[in-house]
Design a protein around this motif. Structure first.
Motif, PDB file in Angstrom:
ATOM      1  N   PRO A 111       0.829  -1.212   0.000  1.00  0.00           N
ATOM      2  CA  PRO A 111       0.000   0.000   0.000  1.00  0.00           C
ATOM      3  C   PRO A 111       0.866   1.266   0.000  1.00  0.00           C
ATOM      4  O   PRO A 111       0.476   2.292  -0.559  1.00  0.00           O
ATOM      5  N   GLY A 112       2.047   1.175   0.646  1.00  0.00           N
ATOM      6  CA  GLY A 112       2.945   2.331   0.698  1.00  0.00           C
ATOM      7  C   GLY A 112       3.371   2.780  -0.689  1.00  0.00           C
ATOM      8  O   GLY A 112       3.332   3.978  -1.013  1.00  0.00           O
ATOM      9  N   LEU A 113       3.768   1.831  -1.530  1.00  0.00           N
ATOM     10  CA  LEU A 113       4.188   2.185  -2.894  1.00  0.00           C
ATOM     11  C   LEU A 113       3.020   2.759  -3.673  1.00  0.00           C
ATOM     12  O   LEU A 113       3.166   3.743  -4.411  1.00  0.00           O
ATOM     13  N   GLU A 114       1.839   2.177  -3.488  1.00  0.00           N
ATOM     14  CA  GLU A 114       0.636   2.658  -4.177  1.00  0.00           C
ATOM     15  C   GLU A 114       0.383   4.125  -3.832  1.00  0.00           C
ATOM     16  O   GLU A 114       0.094   4.958  -4.699  1.00  0.00           O
ATOM     17  N   SER A 115       0.525   4.454  -2.529  1.00  0.00           N
ATOM     18  CA  SER A 115       0.302   5.847  -2.075  1.00  0.00           C
ATOM     19  C   SER A 115       1.328   6.798  -2.684  1.00  0.00           C
ATOM     20  O   SER A 115       0.997   7.933  -3.052  1.00  0.00           O
ATOM     21  N   VAL A 116       2.592   6.343  -2.774  1.00  0.00           N
ATOM     22  CA  VAL A 116       3.648   7.186  -3.346  1.00  0.00           C
ATOM     23  C   VAL A 116       3.380   7.427  -4.833  1.00  0.00           C
ATOM     24  O   VAL A 116       3.545   8.547  -5.336  1.00  0.00           O
ATOM     25  N   ILE A 117       2.932   6.388  -5.552  1.00  0.00           N
ATOM     26  CA  ILE A 117       2.613   6.539  -6.986  1.00  0.00           C
ATOM     27  C   ILE A 117       1.475   7.547  -7.166  1.00  0.00           C
ATOM     28  O   ILE A 117       1.527   8.419  -8.029  1.00  0.00           O
ATOM     29  N   GLN A 118       0.455   7.434  -6.307  1.00  0.00           N
ATOM     30  CA  GLN A 118      -0.684   8.362  -6.409  1.00  0.00           C
ATOM     31  C   GLN A 118      -0.245   9.805  -6.173  1.00  0.00           C
ATOM     32  O   GLN A 118      -0.739  10.732  -6.812  1.00  0.00           O
ATOM     33  N   PRO A 155      11.782   0.155 -14.407  1.00  0.00           N
ATOM     34  CA  PRO A 155      11.126  -0.755 -15.354  1.00  0.00           C
ATOM     35  C   PRO A 155      10.560  -2.024 -14.705  1.00  0.00           C
ATOM     36  O   PRO A 155       9.566  -2.569 -15.171  1.00  0.00           O
ATOM     37  N   ASP A 156      11.169  -2.474 -13.594  1.00  0.00           N
ATOM     38  CA  ASP A 156      10.671  -3.710 -12.964  1.00  0.00           C
ATOM     39  C   ASP A 156       9.520  -3.471 -11.980  1.00  0.00           C
ATOM     40  O   ASP A 156       9.079  -4.392 -11.278  1.00  0.00           O
ATOM     41  N   GLY A 157       9.033  -2.216 -11.925  1.00  0.00           N
ATOM     42  CA  GLY A 157       7.885  -1.922 -11.062  1.00  0.00           C
ATOM     43  C   GLY A 157       8.251  -1.514  -9.649  1.00  0.00           C
ATOM     44  O   GLY A 157       7.387  -1.212  -8.825  1.00  0.00           O
ATOM     45  N   SER A 158       9.564  -1.503  -9.347  1.00  0.00           N
ATOM     46  CA  SER A 158       9.984  -1.050  -8.013  1.00  0.00           C
ATOM     47  C   SER A 158      10.169   0.471  -8.031  1.00  0.00           C
ATOM     48  O   SER A 158      10.208   1.094  -9.096  1.00  0.00           O
ATOM     49  N   LEU A 159      10.292   1.033  -6.848  1.00  0.00           N
ATOM     50  CA  LEU A 159      10.480   2.478  -6.727  1.00  0.00           C
ATOM     51  C   LEU A 159      11.880   2.854  -7.181  1.00  0.00           C
ATOM     52  O   LEU A 159      12.860   2.277  -6.721  1.00  0.00           O
ATOM     53  N   ASP A 160      11.972   3.815  -8.092  1.00  0.00           N
ATOM     54  CA  ASP A 160      13.273   4.337  -8.515  1.00  0.00           C
ATOM     55  C   ASP A 160      13.615   5.516  -7.598  1.00  0.00           C
ATOM     56  O   ASP A 160      13.104   6.623  -7.771  1.00  0.00           O
ATOM     57  N   ARG A 161      14.469   5.252  -6.620  1.00  0.00           N
ATOM     58  CA  ARG A 161      14.744   6.257  -5.592  1.00  0.00           C
ATOM     59  C   ARG A 161      15.402   7.516  -6.158  1.00  0.00           C
ATOM     60  O   ARG A 161      15.193   8.617  -5.656  1.00  0.00           O
ATOM     61  N   GLU A 162      16.216   7.336  -7.196  1.00  0.00           N
ATOM     62  CA  GLU A 162      16.877   8.516  -7.780  1.00  0.00           C
ATOM     63  C   GLU A 162      15.866   9.437  -8.440  1.00  0.00           C
ATOM     64  O   GLU A 162      15.931  10.650  -8.301  1.00  0.00           O
ATOM     65  N   LYS A 163      14.912   8.844  -9.167  1.00  0.00           N
ATOM     66  CA  LYS A 163      13.869   9.667  -9.820  1.00  0.00           C
ATOM     67  C   LYS A 163      13.024  10.387  -8.775  1.00  0.00           C
ATOM     68  O   LYS A 163      12.705  11.564  -8.920  1.00  0.00           O
ATOM     69  N   LEU A 164      12.657   9.645  -7.721  1.00  0.00           N
ATOM     70  CA  LEU A 164      11.852  10.263  -6.657  1.00  0.00           C
ATOM     71  C   LEU A 164      12.675  11.351  -5.964  1.00  0.00           C
ATOM     72  O   LEU A 164      12.183  12.453  -5.717  1.00  0.00           O
ATOM     73  N   GLY A 165      13.949  11.046  -5.683  1.00  0.00           N
ATOM     74  CA  GLY A 165      14.830  12.011  -5.022  1.00  0.00           C
ATOM     75  C   GLY A 165      14.961  13.303  -5.820  1.00  0.00           C
ATOM     76  O   GLY A 165      14.944  14.405  -5.266  1.00  0.00           O
ATOM     77  N   ALA A 166      15.066  13.152  -7.156  1.00  0.00           N
ATOM     78  CA  ALA A 166      15.194  14.328  -8.022  1.00  0.00           C
ATOM     79  C   ALA A 166      13.941  15.206  -7.927  1.00  0.00           C
ATOM     80  O   ALA A 166      14.017  16.429  -8.017  1.00  0.00           O
ATOM     81  N   LYS A 167      12.795  14.561  -7.725  1.00  0.00           N
ATOM     82  CA  LYS A 167      11.533  15.326  -7.644  1.00  0.00           C
ATOM     83  C   LYS A 167      11.407  16.092  -6.330  1.00  0.00           C
ATOM     84  O   LYS A 167      10.747  17.121  -6.277  1.00  0.00           O
ATOM     85  N   ILE A 168      11.996  15.543  -5.262  1.00  0.00           N
ATOM     86  CA  ILE A 168      11.734  16.149  -3.943  1.00  0.00           C
ATOM     87  C   ILE A 168      12.934  16.867  -3.333  1.00  0.00           C
ATOM     88  O   ILE A 168      12.769  17.619  -2.382  1.00  0.00           O
ATOM     89  N   PHE A 169      14.151  16.648  -3.881  1.00  0.00           N
ATOM     90  CA  PHE A 169      15.358  17.062  -3.158  1.00  0.00           C
ATOM     91  C   PHE A 169      15.354  18.535  -2.762  1.00  0.00           C
ATOM     92  O   PHE A 169      15.618  18.878  -1.624  1.00  0.00           O
ATOM     93  N   SER A 170      15.045  19.417  -3.701  1.00  0.00           N
ATOM     94  CA  SER A 170      15.122  20.849  -3.359  1.00  0.00           C
ATOM     95  C   SER A 170      13.734  21.469  -3.167  1.00  0.00           C
ATOM     96  O   SER A 170      13.580  22.684  -3.188  1.00  0.00           O
ATOM     97  N   LEU A 171      12.719  20.632  -2.967  1.00  0.00           N
ATOM     98  CA  LEU A 171      11.356  21.148  -2.783  1.00  0.00           C
ATOM     99  C   LEU A 171      10.812  20.686  -1.424  1.00  0.00           C
ATOM    100  O   LEU A 171      10.277  19.575  -1.307  1.00  0.00           O
ATOM    101  N   PRO A 172      10.947  21.530  -0.407  1.00  0.00           N
ATOM    102  CA  PRO A 172      10.545  21.122   0.950  1.00  0.00           C
ATOM    103  C   PRO A 172       9.105  20.618   1.038  1.00  0.00           C
ATOM    104  O   PRO A 172       8.822  19.662   1.749  1.00  0.00           O
ATOM    105  N   GLU A 173       8.181  21.257   0.275  1.00  0.00           N
ATOM    106  CA  GLU A 173       6.776  20.840   0.404  1.00  0.00           C
ATOM    107  C   GLU A 173       6.565  19.436  -0.175  1.00  0.00           C
ATOM    108  O   GLU A 173       5.768  18.656   0.336  1.00  0.00           O
ATOM    109  N   ASP A 179       5.862   7.811 -13.090  1.00  0.00           N
ATOM    110  CA  ASP A 179       7.213   7.921 -13.669  1.00  0.00           C
ATOM    111  C   ASP A 179       8.316   7.780 -12.617  1.00  0.00           C
ATOM    112  O   ASP A 179       9.506   7.844 -12.940  1.00  0.00           O
ATOM    113  N   ILE A 180       7.936   7.568 -11.339  1.00  0.00           N
ATOM    114  CA  ILE A 180       8.956   7.331 -10.301  1.00  0.00           C
ATOM    115  C   ILE A 180       9.286   5.846 -10.182  1.00  0.00           C
ATOM    116  O   ILE A 180      10.074   5.457  -9.320  1.00  0.00           O
ATOM    117  N   LEU A 181       8.693   5.029 -11.054  1.00  0.00           N
ATOM    118  CA  LEU A 181       8.948   3.587 -11.002  1.00  0.00           C
ATOM    119  C   LEU A 181      10.085   3.195 -11.933  1.00  0.00           C
ATOM    120  O   LEU A 181      10.256   3.771 -13.010  1.00  0.00           O
TER     121      LEU A 181
END
Length: 200
Positions: free
Chosen positions: A44-51, A60-78, A56-58
């Protein structure tokens, strides 16, 4: 059971100390591992993060791509706060479960390896806090060697954490990892000796 927070600064060697504790049969709960487990494929945690952040944070194998997610949030506190509001309750629940298991198993003390203990204001959750530290120039050198980061990236990473001096002030035990392997082992023995005084 004494619940001991293990923390430090980036590239100070906390993970090495955590490995040494496990080798000495001290029970250790790893915050990073739990953070990965709660967003494993199919949870459920991954589902919530995708929502919240889009598919596009996944990887190819369906797991969380931490680098892509990190790039989205790194300099955006909110955005970082949004992610934390999803993950933190899931992590807390799992940590509590593991802690209760260790207590039931009769352990006298157990460690929780938590990189951002002070940044997340979690001090009150622990009976004792151990901080692994080294000099800032060593942090920079290790980040250059280990992660291949540029000078600017290194300064950003260091600036995102609380200064080591403030962490040291609030620790019950400070392990200085600013020498060679032999020095680290001496410091680790000092930690083990201190732990024995807690177990009495």
């Amino acid at each position: 059971m004494k619940w001991i927070g293990l923390t430090g600064g980036i590239a100070c060697g906390k993970s090495t100390v955590a490995q040494l504790l496990v080798q000495q049969s001290y029970p250790l709960v790893d915050a990073d591992r739990i953070a990965r487990d709660v967003v494993a494929p199919g949870t459920p945690g991954l589902e919530s993060v995708i929502q919240a952040f889009g598919p596009d944070i996944l990887a190819p194998d369906g797991s969380l791509d931490r680098e892509k997610l990190g790039a989205k949030i790194f300099s955006l506190p909110e955005q970082r706060r949004k992610l934390e509001s999803i993950l933190h309750p899931l992590i807390r629940t799992e940590v509590q479960r593991l802690r209760e298991d260790l207590e039931r198993a009769g352990h006298v003390l157990a460690f929780y390896d938590i990189p951002l203990l002070f940044e997340t204001k979690a001090q009150s959750q622990f009976d004792e806090i151990v901080v692994v530290t080294c000099k800032p120039e060593q942090q920079r050198e290790r980040l250059r060697k280990r992660n291949g980061l540029s000078g600017e990236e290194i300064e950003k990473r260091l600036a995102s954490q609380m200064p080591m001096s403030l962490k040291e002030e609030q620790a019950n035990f400070v392990l200085h990892n600013d020498g060679d392997q032999a020095h680290l082992m001496k410091e680790f023995q000092r930690l083990v000796d201190w732990l024995k005084t807690l177990s009495v």
